[in-house]
Write an enzyme that holds these catalytic residues in place. Structure first.
Site, PDB file in Angstrom:
ATOM      1  N   ASP A  45      47.454  96.665  41.905  1.00 14.00           N
ATOM      2  CA  ASP A  45      46.775  96.775  42.327  1.00 14.00           C
ATOM      3  C   ASP A  45      46.389  98.453  42.851  1.00 14.00           C
ATOM      4  O   ASP A  45      44.785  98.786  43.020  1.00 14.00           O
ATOM      5  CB  ASP A  45      46.829  96.264  44.154  1.00 14.00           C
ATOM      6  CG  ASP A  45      45.899  94.887  44.115  1.00 14.00           C
ATOM      7  OD1 ASP A  45      45.002  94.960  43.144  1.00 14.00           O
ATOM      8  OD2 ASP A  45      46.974  93.832  44.508  1.00 14.00           O
ATOM      9  N   GLN A  89      48.079  88.642  46.852  1.00 11.97           N
ATOM     10  CA  GLN A  89      46.817  88.095  46.236  1.00 11.97           C
ATOM     11  C   GLN A  89      46.426  88.037  48.536  1.00 11.97           C
ATOM     12  O   GLN A  89      47.452  88.154  49.577  1.00 11.97           O
ATOM     13  CB  GLN A  89      46.520  86.935  46.604  1.00 11.97           C
ATOM     14  CG  GLN A  89      44.602  86.348  46.818  1.00 11.97           C
ATOM     15  CD  GLN A  89      43.625  87.161  46.212  1.00 11.97           C
ATOM     16  OE1 GLN A  89      44.135  87.377  44.996  1.00 11.97           O
ATOM     17  NE2 GLN A  89      42.156  87.731  46.495  1.00 11.97           N
ATOM     18  N   LYS A 107      42.559  85.075  38.192  1.00 12.77           N
ATOM     19  CA  LYS A 107      42.617  86.493  37.307  1.00 12.77           C
ATOM     20  C   LYS A 107      43.809  85.258  36.434  1.00 12.77           C
ATOM     21  O   LYS A 107      44.500  85.500  35.154  1.00 12.77           O
ATOM     22  CB  LYS A 107      44.084  86.549  38.924  1.00 12.77           C
ATOM     23  CG  LYS A 107      43.305  86.970  39.022  1.00 12.77           C
ATOM     24  CD  LYS A 107      43.851  87.699  40.468  1.00 12.77           C
ATOM     25  CE  LYS A 107      43.239  88.047  41.427  1.00 12.77           C
ATOM     26  NZ  LYS A 107      43.723  88.668  42.369  1.00 12.77           N
TER      27      LYS A 107
END
Ligand code: GUN
Length: 282
Positions: free
Chosen positions: A119, A96, A52
């Site tokens: 997200d 995460q 990422k």
């Protein structure tokens, strides 16, 4: 059969995003920023986060990773999120997953400002997506959607079968396909006659976490098949689709790896840029 090249599609998307970031920099004199919180030492999480970071830098985003030990208190994370919510240089926040057991995942998700929720996991974004309003969309189903649209630009009236009902994949995937006027059937591991349901799909998205579940005789001729699965088995990493068999029937199919995976990270960057743009409009 078209082998859907997720690596290539993701590289193309990153290229577009890079241009967009350069334009935004000209207009606003700043770039979107993504901050990732990584807790603990899980190897897959560390690999994801590293990828990422690399991709974010490649497209010109400001990228930060904040790391905590496995034992960090929930309160510390919630306070950090609060600080990042107020930080104007941070456009997107990603914590995460999975989290250590002593940390309440839902509390953490709900602590992130919905406008910075790259997200798309916050209940407000989930609700907005299902109501058809503007929202962040979870990265993996968004990546699947973009790959499907490359093959089938007009999805109206198509029958789509989603295998898997998770909040991360199955449910948001269903919403995206509904918005495109697909007739969507959402199925899962307990569905009666799963094979029969899959056979009805012009589009089949498998996101159920069962190695090679979707067989060649489960798929209608010329269906578009998207494999979200990443399963560790004795013969290595395999998807939720029996690749060899299905490749003989499908019109188009994603490989594992190299299909959906690369698109997920590119979509995270896309979401960060979208969050930035929405914040600048306000
Ligand atoms: N862990 C595996 N996939 C994801 C994802 O899409 N978002 C977050 N936050 N954690 C993950």
């Amino acid at each position: 059969m078209i082998l859907i090249d997720g690596k290539k599609a993701a590289a193309e998307l990153r290229n577009e995003l890079k241009k967009e970031v350069a334009e935004l920099k000209k207009i606003h004199n700043k770039v979107p920023g993504l901050t990732v919180i990584l807790i603990g030492e899980l190897a897959p999480s560390k690999i994801y986060v590293k990828n990422k970071e690399k991709s974010a830098v490649e497209v010109g985003l400001k990228s930060d990773v904040i790391r905590y030990p496995e034992t960090v208190e929930e309160k510390t994370i919630l306070e950090k999120i609060d600080e990042l919510n107020k930080d104007e240089s941070v456009s997107g926040i990603l914590v995460q997953l999975p989290l250590p057991k002593h940390i309440d995942k839902q509390k953490v998700i709900e602590a992130i400002s919905p406008g910075k929720d790259v997200d798309g996991f916050h209940p407000m974004n989930v609700g907005n997506l299902s109501s058809g309003y503007e929202s962040s969309v979870p990265c993996t189903p968004l990546g699947c959607y973009l790959l499907i649209k490359k093959i089938e630009p007009n999805l109206s009236g198509k029958k789509a079968v989603v295998v898997g009902r998770s909040n991360l994949n199955g449910k948001p995937m269903t919403q995206l396909l509904l918005k495109e006027n697909c007739t969507v059937t959402i199925t899962h591991s307990k569905t009666a006659d799963l094979k029969g349901e899959c056979l009805k799909g012009d589009i089949v998205v498998a996101a159920v976490g069962i190695p090679e579940l979707v067989k060649g005789d489960w798929v209608k001729k010329d269906a578009v098949v998207i494999d979200v699965g990443i399963n560790k088995t004795e013969k290595g990493i395999v998807g939720d689709v029996a690749f060899e068999e299905v490749s003989k029937v499908a019109k188009a199919l994603t490989p594992v790896p190299g299909g959906v995976g690369p698109m997920t990270i590119a979509c995270l960057l896309k979401n960060t840029i979208e969050c930035f743009k929405r914040s600048q409009k306000k």
